[in-house]
Design an enzyme around this catalytic site. Structure first.
Site, PDB file in Angstrom:
ATOM      1  N   HIS A 230     -16.478   7.591  -7.358  1.00 30.58           N
ATOM      2  CA  HIS A 230     -15.476   6.577  -7.023  1.00 30.58           C
ATOM      3  C   HIS A 230     -15.980   5.648  -5.920  1.00 30.58           C
ATOM      4  CE1 HIS A 230     -12.995   9.411  -9.382  1.00 30.58           C
ATOM      5  NE2 HIS A 230     -12.269   8.341  -9.672  1.00 30.58           N
ATOM      6  N   GLU A 342      -8.774  15.217  -3.980  1.00 29.02           N
ATOM      7  CA  GLU A 342      -8.544  14.723  -5.343  1.00 29.02           C
ATOM      8  C   GLU A 342      -7.110  14.929  -5.810  1.00 29.02           C
ATOM      9  OE1 GLU A 342     -11.118  16.433  -8.294  1.00 29.02           O
ATOM     10  OE2 GLU A 342     -10.570  14.919  -9.752  1.00 29.02           O
TER      11      GLU A 342
HETATM   12 CU1  CUO Z   1     -10.631   8.424 -10.993  1.00 22.19          CU
HETATM   13 CU2  CUO Z   1      -8.158   7.854  -8.805  1.00 22.19          CU
HETATM   14  O1  CUO Z   1      -8.774   7.670 -10.606  1.00 22.19           O
HETATM   15  O2  CUO Z   1      -9.506   9.162  -9.690  1.00 22.19           O
END
Ligand code: CUO
Length: 675
Positions: A230, A342
């Site tokens: 990310h 997460e």
């Molecule tokens: Cu990939 Cu927020 O979307 O984790």
């Protein structure tokens, strides 16, 4: 076949060859039970193959069946996650393929198609006896998550009027979600790219949040990869914005302030028969009370979790459920934080650190109907296949990323000996391609994607949609190395690129530039004694998967026998789409700096057997069933701040940089049928 025509009954036909599934009568959903004889006759008529579905004692499916068949399904909604976790376990625990087939036959008309597809995909990816099975790309199964619904109307028309061979592709417009007066629209080609959204969906498929079988969730350095993949999305999007005269994404860090950006997705759910709700400019997230989703959560909860993360980073230790502290160290700290953030079932303390990132998605995706009074479903932020379409995705993840960087900033900078590779000097790096030395070229390209599979209850056969995406000319990296160690050695070549200038045209401060470094490639290389030149084709990038793998529509559409090539690709669909490897650049030429480092393989390597593994997009996706193939922290050597004031100051002899430009031509070329 369970992926073909997701909402049609499982009386399948593949191409000209018609396959009939003979199900026990009790497998028929109630609405068809009384007509089961009629249906059997109808669908077995002309079938060249009959598959007898084994009548087994069915497992308890009541939890996954709680989600209505025609609802939306979100991995971010805790209740949906639990239901999906249960169904994954059921699929994983079926003792053989025939039993799996039986339970799938039973489920197909009862379980929500999105959830069914997701759980079966996870199971196929993780069961020993299903590895190597080809699964159609998600964009073919559920094209409604990726494109303007007007396309489906036209595709149905084309399918009804013309036979498969005579159908011309249906055109997906390039810019359909907002007008040019909306500045955010300048990067819609990135946010709404089908390949990018497929990559994100796939990543979350490879790394599920929930399952009783811990091994599916608890993968090597999962939390760290959540951070890094990310982080790279944010770096790439930031550079893309800078190429389009937009600033880097502003962090969404004040949950009480309105979200300036609106987003009107113009997507319809074919399963739920609803338009995806928009978010108006100036919306604010509000306390959630949606009994239907079993969600009751206040915005203050998000703030509490956030404060606990900041506190953990301040103390360089997290609190465990038993009240003890667990230090965050250089080796495992980022992985622990990633899992907490997460979060998934392997979070060390969900009770205390909560479910921050997922619930951020949920709060944002319900900002238009926080108490369900309008009976609306979540917006695109609620689904990993659509979240990246919305500008707020990047603002939310920019904030998540910032918290990780706060942590990274507490680690000591890399000492010289961690960076250097004595005896190895990189004397030069550059790129060569159609644009000549150190110029990369981009333009638009028109390609096609298969829709036939996703169009239920229309005549069979292929119908293609053509869409326009960014593309670049292939190029090669050329790296000059001098090895004075006296013998051949192994090195890891690490290639990154970052903008040279900030939004105001001034040289970027190194600390900002390192956070904008996008990984282009990473590979192991034998380096002979003396001088040598390494040439590396851009197509071989460890970040990307080839176009054909992203879409898989050329060799594996309904009606085509799965080619050997398709089988080999099976489920290795995770990977940044190759057509988005480099940013768009500008027509004047956008200045970037290319960085190359060769590190000592003896310190990087992970000893493991990679035969038969999907290992060619490992940088962002890891390797299936294996350890992450690089021992260094992900993002190395740019993941930590340093004392260096400039990239030039940062360089050790085993590193080199080159000035490059990316030149964009505003023209569209047709994609060759196959490459
Ligand atoms: Cu990939 Cu927020 O979307 O984790």
């Amino acid at each position: 076949l369970f992926f073909d025509r997701p909402t049609e009954p499982c009386f399948m036909q593949k191409g000209e060859e018609k396959t009939f599934f003979r199900m026990p009568t009790n497998y028929y959903p109630d609405k068809y039970k009384s007509a089961s004889n009629v249906l059997e006759n109808r669908f077995s008529d002309g079938a060249s193959r009959t598959i007898e579905v084994r009548n087994i004692a069915l497992p308890n499916l009541s939890l996954p069946m709680e989600l209505p068949y025609n609802d939306q399904f979100s991995l971010f909604v805790p209740k949906h996650r639990r239901m999906a976790g249960k169904l994954i376990d059921i699929f994983m625990n079926m003792r053989d393929l025939e039993d799996l087939q039986s339970v799938c036959s039973f489920c197909q008309m009862r379980i929500n198609p999105y959830m069914f597809n997701y759980c079966l995909s996870v199971a196929i990816l993780h069961r020993d006896d299903t590895k190597g099975l080809t699964i159609p790309t998600f964009a073919e199964t559920f094209p409604d998550k990726f494109m303007d619904p007007k396309v489906f109307r036209r595709a149905r028309e084309v399918s009804t009027v013309l036979n498969a061979g005579d159908r011309l592709p249906v055109l997906i417009p390039q810019n359909y979600t907002a007008a040019e007066s909306e500045p955010e629209q300048r990067v819609a080609y990135f946010r709404e790219d089908i390949g990018i959204n497929l990559h994100h969906w796939h990543w979350h498929l490879v790394y599920p949040f929930d399952a009783e079988n811990r091994a599916i969730v608890d993968k090597d350095r999962r939390g760290e990869l959540f951070y890094y993949m990310h982080q790279q999305i944010i770096a790439r999007y930031s550079v893309e914005r800078m190429c389009n005269d937009l600033g880097r994404p502003r962090r969404y860090n004040d949950f009480r302030q309105p979200i300036e950006e609106g987003y009107f997705p113009k997507l319809d759910s074919q399963v739920a028969s609803r338009a995806w709700p928009p978010r108006f400019a100036g919306s604010t997230i509000r306390d959630l009370d949606r009994p239907v989703d079993q969600i009751r959560s206040d915005v203050s909860q998000l703030e509490t979790w956030r404060d606990r993360f900041l506190e953990a980073i301040e103390n360089m230790a997290i609190i465990l459920p038993n009240g003890r502290q667990m230090p965050l160290n250089e080796e495992t700290g980022i992985d622990i934080l990633g899992n907490l953030m997460e979060s998934s079932i392997i979070s060390r303390n969900r009770g205390y650190y909560g479910d921050m990132h997922n619930m951020g998605h949920v709060f944002i995706s319900y900002s238009h109907d926080p108490d369900h009074r309008n009976l609306e479903q979540f917006g695109v932020m609620g689904d990993s296949a659509t979240a990246m379409r919305d500008p707020i995705f990047y603002r939310w993840h920019a904030y998540i990323d910032d918290i990780f960087h706060l942590y990274k900033a507490k680690l000591p900078p890399y000492a010289q000996e961690k960076l250097d590779f004595p005896g190895i000097r990189v004397s030069g790096v550059g790129v060569e391609g159609a644009g000549g030395a150190n110029e990369l070229r981009t333009q638009w390209e028109q390609s096609t994607v298969e829709l036939g599979r996703g169009l239920d209850f229309t005549p069979r056969g292929s119908v293609l949609a053509s869409f326009t995406h960014l593309q670049h000319d292939d190029f090669s990296y050329v790296i000059s190395v001098n090895n004075t160690s006296g013998s051949g050695v192994m090195g890891t070549v690490r290639l990154f690129a970052a903008p040279a200038l900030d939004e105001g045209g001034r040289p970027l401060a190194f600390d900002e530039q390192r956070r904008l470094m996008i990984e282009l490639d990473k590979f192991t290389q034998a380096i002979p004694a003396g001088s040598s030149t390494i040439r590396r084709n851009s197509l071989d990038s460890s970040v990307t998967i080839p176009y054909e793998r992203t879409f898989r529509n050329q060799s594996n559409r309904p009606g085509d026998p799965g080619s050997a090539e398709a089988a080999e690709f099976d489920f290795c669909g995770c990977g940044w789409p190759h057509h988005m490897l480099i940013p768009k650049g500008t027509q004047r030429g956008y200045p970037m700096v290319l960085f190359c480092m060769i590190s000592n393989w003896n310190e990087d390597r992970v000893m493991q057997d990679l035969v038969g593994a999907c290992n060619d997009a490992a940088s962002y996706c890891g390797i299936r069933d294996r350890k992450y193939p690089d021992r260094r922290p992900m993002g190395f050597p740019f993941d930590r701040p340093t004392a260096a004031n400039s990239l030039a100051d940062f360089l050790t002899p085993n590193m080199a940089v080159a000035d490059c430009t990316i030149r964009f031509t505003d023209a569209t070329r047709q994609r060759a049928a196959r490459r």
